[in-house]
Design an enzyme around this catalytic site. Sequence first.
Site, mmCIF file in Angstrom:
data_model
loop_
_atom_site.group_PDB
_atom_site.id
_atom_site.type_symbol
_atom_site.label_atom_id
_atom_site.label_comp_id
_atom_site.label_asym_id
_atom_site.label_seq_id
_atom_site.Cartn_x
_atom_site.Cartn_y
_atom_site.Cartn_z
ATOM 1 N N LYS A 118 -8.527 1.855 -17.548
ATOM 2 C CA LYS A 118 -7.881 0.723 -16.865
ATOM 3 C C LYS A 118 -7.899 0.890 -15.348
ATOM 4 O O LYS A 118 -8.077 -0.083 -14.624
ATOM 5 C CB LYS A 118 -6.443 0.539 -17.351
ATOM 6 C CG LYS A 118 -6.387 -0.054 -18.736
ATOM 7 C CD LYS A 118 -4.981 -0.497 -19.089
ATOM 8 C CE LYS A 118 -4.919 -1.027 -20.505
ATOM 9 N NZ LYS A 118 -3.568 -1.216 -20.993
ATOM 10 N N LYS A 127 -13.861 -2.350 -28.574
ATOM 11 C CA LYS A 127 -12.640 -2.707 -29.304
ATOM 12 C C LYS A 127 -12.308 -4.191 -29.123
ATOM 13 O O LYS A 127 -12.489 -4.715 -28.028
ATOM 14 C CB LYS A 127 -11.506 -1.845 -28.726
ATOM 15 C CG LYS A 127 -10.278 -1.759 -29.557
ATOM 16 C CD LYS A 127 -9.213 -0.953 -28.843
ATOM 17 C CE LYS A 127 -8.651 -1.693 -27.646
ATOM 18 N NZ LYS A 127 -7.431 -1.123 -27.084
ATOM 19 N N LYS A 177 -7.113 -8.239 -26.393
ATOM 20 C CA LYS A 177 -6.576 -9.505 -25.883
ATOM 21 C C LYS A 177 -6.995 -9.731 -24.438
ATOM 22 O O LYS A 177 -6.898 -10.833 -23.921
ATOM 23 C CB LYS A 177 -5.045 -9.557 -26.022
ATOM 24 C CG LYS A 177 -4.279 -8.369 -25.471
ATOM 25 C CD LYS A 177 -2.809 -8.390 -25.940
ATOM 26 C CE LYS A 177 -2.244 -6.982 -26.005
ATOM 27 N NZ LYS A 177 -1.105 -6.834 -26.872
HETATM 28 P P1 TYM Z 1 -1.058 -2.621 -27.552
HETATM 29 O O1 TYM Z 1 -0.075 -3.643 -27.126
HETATM 30 O O2 TYM Z 1 -2.347 -2.523 -26.821
HETATM 31 O O3 TYM Z 1 -1.400 -2.803 -29.062
HETATM 32 C C1 TYM Z 1 -0.393 -2.881 -30.047
HETATM 33 C C2 TYM Z 1 -0.840 -2.210 -31.336
HETATM 34 O O4 TYM Z 1 -2.028 -2.818 -31.818
HETATM 35 C C3 TYM Z 1 -3.021 -1.819 -32.022
HETATM 36 N N1 TYM Z 1 -4.329 -2.385 -31.693
HETATM 37 C C4 TYM Z 1 -5.391 -2.313 -32.493
HETATM 38 N N2 TYM Z 1 -5.549 -1.767 -33.711
HETATM 39 C C5 TYM Z 1 -6.779 -1.863 -34.281
HETATM 40 N N3 TYM Z 1 -7.826 -2.477 -33.668
HETATM 41 C C6 TYM Z 1 -7.706 -3.045 -32.451
HETATM 42 N N4 TYM Z 1 -8.738 -3.665 -31.880
HETATM 43 C C7 TYM Z 1 -6.441 -2.972 -31.800
HETATM 44 N N5 TYM Z 1 -5.962 -3.413 -30.616
HETATM 45 C C8 TYM Z 1 -4.674 -3.040 -30.557
HETATM 46 C C9 TYM Z 1 -2.653 -0.708 -31.055
HETATM 47 O O5 TYM Z 1 -3.222 0.530 -31.465
HETATM 48 C C10 TYM Z 1 -1.158 -0.729 -31.137
HETATM 49 O O6 TYM Z 1 -0.691 -0.002 -32.260
HETATM 50 N N6 TYM Z 1 0.789 1.594 -25.648
HETATM 51 C C11 TYM Z 1 0.929 0.628 -26.718
HETATM 52 C C12 TYM Z 1 2.292 -0.034 -26.765
HETATM 53 C C13 TYM Z 1 3.451 0.906 -26.873
HETATM 54 C C14 TYM Z 1 3.810 1.680 -27.998
HETATM 55 C C15 TYM Z 1 5.017 2.365 -27.627
HETATM 56 C C16 TYM Z 1 3.250 1.858 -29.261
HETATM 57 C C17 TYM Z 1 4.377 1.148 -25.894
HETATM 58 N N7 TYM Z 1 5.318 2.022 -26.365
HETATM 59 C C18 TYM Z 1 5.640 3.231 -28.507
HETATM 60 C C19 TYM Z 1 3.893 2.734 -30.142
HETATM 61 C C20 TYM Z 1 5.078 3.406 -29.764
HETATM 62 C C21 TYM Z 1 -0.109 -0.459 -26.505
HETATM 63 O O7 TYM Z 1 -0.561 -0.705 -25.424
HETATM 64 O O8 TYM Z 1 -0.358 -1.174 -27.596
#
Ligand code: TYM
Length: 345
Positions: free
Chosen positions: A124, A207, A210
């Site tokens: 990023k 991947k 969004k």
């Molecule tokens: P985020 O918001 O990018 O994504 C949320 C969840 O969706 C999963 N995910 C995917 N899984 C499979 N294939 C994909 N293409 C895909 N895109 C997204 C992510 O792995 C995630 O589980 N850092 C985290 C948010 C967060 C968090 C936390 C998660 C903040 N604090 C504490 C767990 C525990 C994030 O950016 O997810």
Amino acid sequence: MTDTTPETHFDRRVFSGIQPSGGLTLGNYLGAIKHFVDMQDEGGYPTIYCMVDMHAITAKFIDPDTLRRNTRELCAGFIASGIDPEKSILFNQSQVAEHAQLAWIFNCVARMGWMGRMTQWKDKAGKNAENSSLGLFAYPALMAADILVYHATHVPVGDDQKQHLELTRDIAAKFNHDYGQEFFPITEPVIRGAATRVMNLQDGTKKMSKSDPSDRTRINMTDDADTIAKKIRRAKTDPDPLPETVDGLESRPEARNLVNIYAALADTTPAAVVAEHAGAQFGAFKVALSDLAVDRLAPIATEMARLMDDQAEIDRILARGAERAREIAAPILKKTYEIVGMVGA
Ligand code: TYM
């Protein structure tokens, strides 16, 4: 009634979060939310799910109305997908100040070197690290705080969050070691199912995200039936038919992605999907996949739109969830402050 005092911290407790930085994608649903629902429905342990709005402002400026809308829409997405705000604790991060408070302590536990090695930071910030926010660099310490402020033991996520969860374990272990107490649990990532990494529909090596500028690369949870069908029909594939076994998907990333998506939506394995459709052309397979996807996803989009009509109700759910979250987080933060040596804790 679950005892929420810190003494119970090694009981099974599930936490996970999603950023309201844009709309929900099929990747979020299959990699994360679907498992959140399964764990909630399994019952017997608390499940805590969070819209991490403080994380959502780390990467780039988000217009405040957009952030509010995304947060409410994400809440609607959770509920429409099967999260029951009575069974699970559902809230937005900024309403529970203990996340930010514990994150500060963790900023002082985590090392610069650990943060600098995070793949997501490197991706990023890229060559623009000088101009990235301090929040983006410290992001994983806030994430560790999200989890550990509940003494969560299990965190369902997609594959891309694995490294952040390893860092969460390192932070817990260093804190426990520095202060000589087994206070924070060493959290287990839960990365399961056929779609732990849903790929971009136009490039199977990237991947699904969004933030990709092209909408054709992803399925959004708000897409209607026609849009879902069209995106699947136009998804990139190769000219060969489906193979006899999953080994035949090796070095065919787009084909493998569509098989994985099918398996996850149908609650089966890629091997079973390949066995059923062996020899089929992708044209025919895409029709089957699009019927399945519309069947599973269109009702979620419809329910999200219905829920979004009553924002006051969404806000009430989030406020109630935050209150319940605070009941667990406050005593754990207080105990952390005591351990650290903060007078008055
Ligand atoms: P985020 O918001 O990018 O994504 C949320 C969840 O969706 C999963 N995910 C995917 N899984 C499979 N294939 C994909 N293409 C895909 N895109 C997204 C992510 O792995 C995630 O589980 N850092 C985290 C948010 C967060 C968090 C936390 C998660 C903040 N604090 C504490 C767990 C525990 C994030 O950016 O997810």
